[in-house]
Design a protein around this motif. Structure first.
Motif, PDB file in Angstrom:
ATOM      1  N   SER A   1     -48.344  38.519   2.205  1.00 50.21           N
ATOM      2  CA  SER A   1     -48.694  37.662   3.405  1.00 50.21           C
ATOM      3  C   SER A   1     -47.376  36.899   4.073  1.00 50.21           C
ATOM      4  O   SER A   1     -46.431  37.926   3.436  1.00 50.21           O
ATOM      5  CB  SER A   1     -49.049  36.047   2.248  1.00 50.21           C
ATOM      6  OG  SER A   1     -47.402  35.960   1.289  1.00 50.21           O
ATOM      7  N   GLY A   2     -47.093  35.934   4.783  1.00 52.92           N
ATOM      8  CA  GLY A   2     -46.279  35.428   5.301  1.00 52.92           C
ATOM      9  C   GLY A   2     -44.591  35.618   4.088  1.00 52.92           C
ATOM     10  O   GLY A   2     -43.392  35.972   4.359  1.00 52.92           O
ATOM     11  N   GLY A   3     -45.194  35.171   3.298  1.00 59.50           N
ATOM     12  CA  GLY A   3     -44.019  34.543   2.255  1.00 59.50           C
ATOM     13  C   GLY A   3     -43.130  35.421   2.198  1.00 59.50           C
ATOM     14  O   GLY A   3     -42.104  35.578   1.616  1.00 59.50           O
ATOM     15  N   GLN A   4     -44.471  36.547   1.600  1.00 56.08           N
ATOM     16  CA  GLN A   4     -43.877  38.290   1.738  1.00 56.08           C
ATOM     17  C   GLN A   4     -43.117  38.545   2.067  1.00 56.08           C
ATOM     18  O   GLN A   4     -41.911  39.348   1.652  1.00 56.08           O
ATOM     19  CB  GLN A   4     -44.956  38.855   0.419  1.00 56.08           C
ATOM     20  CG  GLN A   4     -45.943  38.045  -0.934  1.00 56.08           C
ATOM     21  CD  GLN A   4     -47.183  38.916  -0.697  1.00 56.08           C
ATOM     22  OE1 GLN A   4     -48.168  38.649   0.119  1.00 56.08           O
ATOM     23  NE2 GLN A   4     -47.587  39.053  -2.256  1.00 56.08           N
ATOM     24  N   GLN A   5     -43.555  38.840   2.863  1.00 57.73           N
ATOM     25  CA  GLN A   5     -42.547  39.319   4.073  1.00 57.73           C
ATOM     26  C   GLN A   5     -41.170  39.255   4.345  1.00 57.73           C
ATOM     27  O   GLN A   5     -40.761  38.845   4.551  1.00 57.73           O
ATOM     28  CB  GLN A   5     -43.329  39.187   5.308  1.00 57.73           C
ATOM     29  CG  GLN A   5     -45.094  39.663   5.458  1.00 57.73           C
ATOM     30  CD  GLN A   5     -45.031  40.405   7.377  1.00 57.73           C
ATOM     31  OE1 GLN A   5     -44.563  40.695   8.247  1.00 57.73           O
ATOM     32  NE2 GLN A   5     -46.434  39.999   7.181  1.00 57.73           N
ATOM     33  N   GLN A   6     -41.631  37.598   4.270  1.00 57.83           N
ATOM     34  CA  GLN A   6     -40.092  36.558   4.348  1.00 57.83           C
ATOM     35  C   GLN A   6     -38.784  37.436   3.524  1.00 57.83           C
ATOM     36  O   GLN A   6     -37.811  37.671   3.696  1.00 57.83           O
ATOM     37  CB  GLN A   6     -40.123  34.994   4.850  1.00 57.83           C
ATOM     38  CG  GLN A   6     -39.149  35.470   5.639  1.00 57.83           C
ATOM     39  CD  GLN A   6     -37.876  35.179   6.675  1.00 57.83           C
ATOM     40  OE1 GLN A   6     -37.852  36.865   6.598  1.00 57.83           O
ATOM     41  NE2 GLN A   6     -38.602  34.964   7.379  1.00 57.83           N
TER      42      GLN A   6
END
Ligand SMILES: Nc1ncnc2c1ncn2[C@@H]1O[C@H](COP(=O)(O)OP(=O)(O)OP(=O)(O)O)[C@@H](O)[C@H]1O
Ligand SMILES: [Mg+2]
Lengths: 267, 214, 218
Positions: free
Chosen positions: A147-152
């Motif tokens: 997910s975007g949050g994980q990627q960040q």
């Protein structure tokens, strides 16, 4: 320059071709200080922090950091550039994880390639960082699965793996779905508590108030106001800062933000 | 440099042959390409399979081998073509194989919504194709079509080998009789450069007209 | 004589020809890849002179038929004292021409990589050469592979042009077999089958590889 100033920006002026982006920006960042930069879209916030690790050259002024001095209009040597970039971590709005590398290899690449850390040691450190961010299970995955949050959060690990002296964040949560913002903000807050020196461009006003020591408001091609976070955000002195804050706060439902700061569970 | 002047006449004759081969085969190949592409997109299973095999064969076999098959190979079955006809037929067959792929991609790039919109005002298949789909596809495909024409022109060079008197053939003859290949083949290169430059120029004009709606 | 016995009789010489064809292909491909990579770097550089030289090279080579270039390399250069063997002339010509095409393929692939990837790598302190090697090229690779495969298959076919300068490749072997047997279709047919098998092998194997790379990365 006083001893604990880590980044010293003096009279910075920058244009893209004929277009002036900002002029005469002066800003000092001290050891363990968190500086939040806010301001309307297109004012040059990203451009300013990109000058710090010289992703953008600038026209006039100086930036002193890590014992080096970058001067406007002068290209630094490759060695200086590399030293600065090695010790300044950057987290991008769009994460920019390397798509062709696993999460683990994203984090290991910098230490191994640039700092010549033995791979085994770099991998160990990467696992520690992933654990800290609650991403233990994702080491082998490719970034686009996350997910975007994980990627960040992986991107934050990637920057931390270089043991940076300063971290730059460029709107790290603005591409995230609202429910994923909390995890990333929490990770940044934890870094602040551990004493990391940071410059953070953000639209999260409440977060800035909570975590930043200093807030810088940019407007009309320059710094409009800067000072202790609470003071600037609650009681701005200049007209331009007041205008900007009035516009933003009107559009932000305040109830959302404290919750985001508290954050959800890290997965 | 007088040798070059001496051979200007034959080269110009050769240019006529080269252009005739290029233009006729390109036009035929484009028409066949459109039909083939429609067959690929909207045709039945068998038609599609035949077209796929055709395209793969054309793309998989060396051009000169294909030319030899048409010119020499067919004689084994009593089909004796003169060199020019063999050359032209090969260029059409070969060009069509490539054109099918170009048009398939181009037609599929026009959105499905355009078909539906045309249907919804009662247009039939071929009217939709002619009035709605192809004009847009052509505009999208102009770079590929230009490329295609340039390729056709370049492919004509192979036909000198079976004795068709194109530019290449004249250069070869000239090189043999003057013993100055350094002049003749460089001259041929310049002729092809100019012709290809011309094609690109014309294509740019056509493209400007076709994309006027954007 | 039956078709198969005549094929059997000529098969050894065809195989020899195929060996030459493959040799020509491999050498030309190697040269073309090197030239293509250099051209792509030149065109992507910010040095105006390099960009212009690479652009002119690309445009001119794409506009001149390969056969004409082959004759220039073989006959014209020979006439001014640079004597090349047929194989050398062919490798030089195909390498130069496909170099121009590969240059375009590489340039497209490299400039298609999200600039954010480059920036992220630079921000980690990677020197420009490592940014290219470790981040940009591996990502450009996926976009480059399909068109690069097509060009590769085209090189195999275009090596057959050497029949015009008497290099004993598969094409020439079959051409000579025609006059020896007076059975043109049969003899060309065998060559066609061999070319087509190689073409299928190359395009299918590379397509499979492409798919694997793609899968691994998602
Ligand atoms: N590489 C570039 N070349 C030319 N102009 C640029 C470039 N990068 C940014 N700009 C322009 O500079 C101005 C400032 O951009 P910047 O990204 O720094 O704004 P920002 O304050 O970060 O805005 P946002 O909040 O939308 O991210 C913008 O008008 C932008 O269009
Ligand atoms: Mg920005």
């Amino acid at each position: 320059m006083s001893k604990d100033v880590v980044v010293d920006i003096q009279g910075l002026t920058k244009s893209f071709g004929d277009r002036k982006i900002f002029r005469d920006v002066t800003l000092q960042v001290h050891q363990s200080e968190v500086v939040a930069i806010i301001g309307p879209s297109g004012v040059g916030k990203s451009t300013l922090i990109r000058c710090v690790n010289y992703l953008h050259p600038f026209d006039q002024g100086t930036i002193r950091l890590l014992g080096h001095e970058l001067r406007g209009g002068e290209r630094p040597s490759a060695a200086v550039l590399q030293d600065i970039r090695t010790h300044v971590g950057m987290v991008f709005q769009t994460f920019n994880l390397f798509h062709h590398l696993s999460v683990l290899d994203n984090i290991v690449l910098g230490p191994v390639e640039v700092k010549k850390v033995p791979r085994k040691q770099a991998v160990e450190r990467a696992h520690e960082l992933l654990e800290m961010m609650g991403l233990t299970d994702w080491a082998k995955a490719y970034p686009r699965r996350l997910s975007g949050g994980q990627q960040q959060r992986v991107a934050i690990c990637r920057a931390l793996a270089m043991d940076p002296k300063v971290m730059l964040f460029d709107e790290p949560t603005s591409m995230l779905d609202p429910e994923l913002v909390g995890d990333v903000l929490e990770a940044i807050q934890r870094l602040a508590q551990q004493g990391m020196t940071m410059i953070l461009v953000t639209h999260e006003m409440m977060f800035a108030k909570e975590v930043a020591d200093t807030v810088v408001i940019m407007a009309d091609n320059a710094i409009a106001e800067m000072g202790p976070a609470k003071q600037v955000l609650e009681n701005p002195q200049t007209e331009r800062a007041r205008n900007f804050l009035a516009r933003v706060l009107r559009n932000t439902p305040p109830a959302d933000i404290p919750q985001a700061v508290v954050g959800g569970d890290p997965d | 440099m007088h040798v070059a002047w001496l051979y200007l006449g034959p080269f110009l004759q050769g240019t006529g042959v080269t252009l005739e081969l290029t233009i006729v085969s390109t036009v035929v190949a484009l028409v066949a390409g459109i039909l083939g592409a429609l067959g690929m997109i909207h045709g039945g299973k068998i038609l599609r399979a035949v077209l796929v095999v055709y395209v793969e064969l054309v793309r998989g076999l060396p051009p000169i081998l294909q030319l030899f098959i048409i010119f020499f190979g067919l004689t084994q079955f009593g089909v004796q073509l003169d060199a020019f006809s063999a050359a032209l037929i090969w260029l059409m067959v070969y060009g069509a194989g490539y054109a099918i792929e170009v048009f398939r991609a181009g037609i599929q790039d026009v959105s499905e919504g355009q078909w539906e919109a045309a249907r919804s005002v009662g247009m039939g298949y071929f009217t939709t194709l002619r009035k709605i789909i192809l004009p847009q596809a052509f505009a999208l495909m102009m770079p590929e079509l230009t490329n295609f024409t340039v390729l056709q022109l370049k492919n004509t060079t192979f036909v000198f080998f079976i004795g068709v008197a194109d530019i290449m053939y004249q250069a070869q003859q000239g090189a043999a009789s003057t013993e100055q290949p350094q002049v003749m083949f460089v001259m041929a290169a310049l002729f092809y450069l100019v012709l290809n430059g011309g094609i690109s120029r014309v294509a740019a004009l056509v493209e400007r007209r076709l994309t006027a709606y954007r | 004589m039956s078709l198969f016995s005549i094929w059997g009789q000529y098969f050894p010489s065809y195989l020899q020809g195929l060996g030459v064809t493959i040799e020509l292909t491999v050498l030309s491909l190697a040269l073309a890849l090197v030239i293509g990579f250099v051209l792509a770097l030149m065109r992507l550089s910010k040095v105006r002179g390099l960009v212009i030289v690479a652009t002119v090279y690309t445009d001119v080579l794409r506009a001149i038929p390969v056969l004409v270039m082959l004759f220039i390399a073989y006959y014209s250069l020979g006439a001014i004292g640079i004597k090349l063997s047929g194989v050398e002339a062919a490798v030089l010509t195909l390498g130069a021409f496909y170099g121009a095409l590969y240059g375009e393929v590489f340039r497209g692939g490299i400039s298609g990589v999200d600039p954010g990837q480059r920036e992220a790598a630079a921000a980690l302190g990677l020197p420009p050469s490592s940014v290219m090697r470790k981040v940009v090229l591996p990502q450009a690779f996926l976009a480059i592979l399909p068109p690069a495969t097509n060009r590769f298959a085209d090189i195999i076919k275009d090596t057959s042009l050497v029949v015009t300068i008497s290099v004993a490749d598969l094409m020439l072997q079959s051409y000579q077999a025609i006059s020896a047997t007076y059975r043109p279709m049969d003899m060309l047919g065998l060559a066609a089958i061999m070319y087509f098998v190689v073409y299928l092998l190359v395009s299918r194997v590379l397509a499979r590889w492409e798919l694997n790379v793609q899968r691994r990365r998602s």
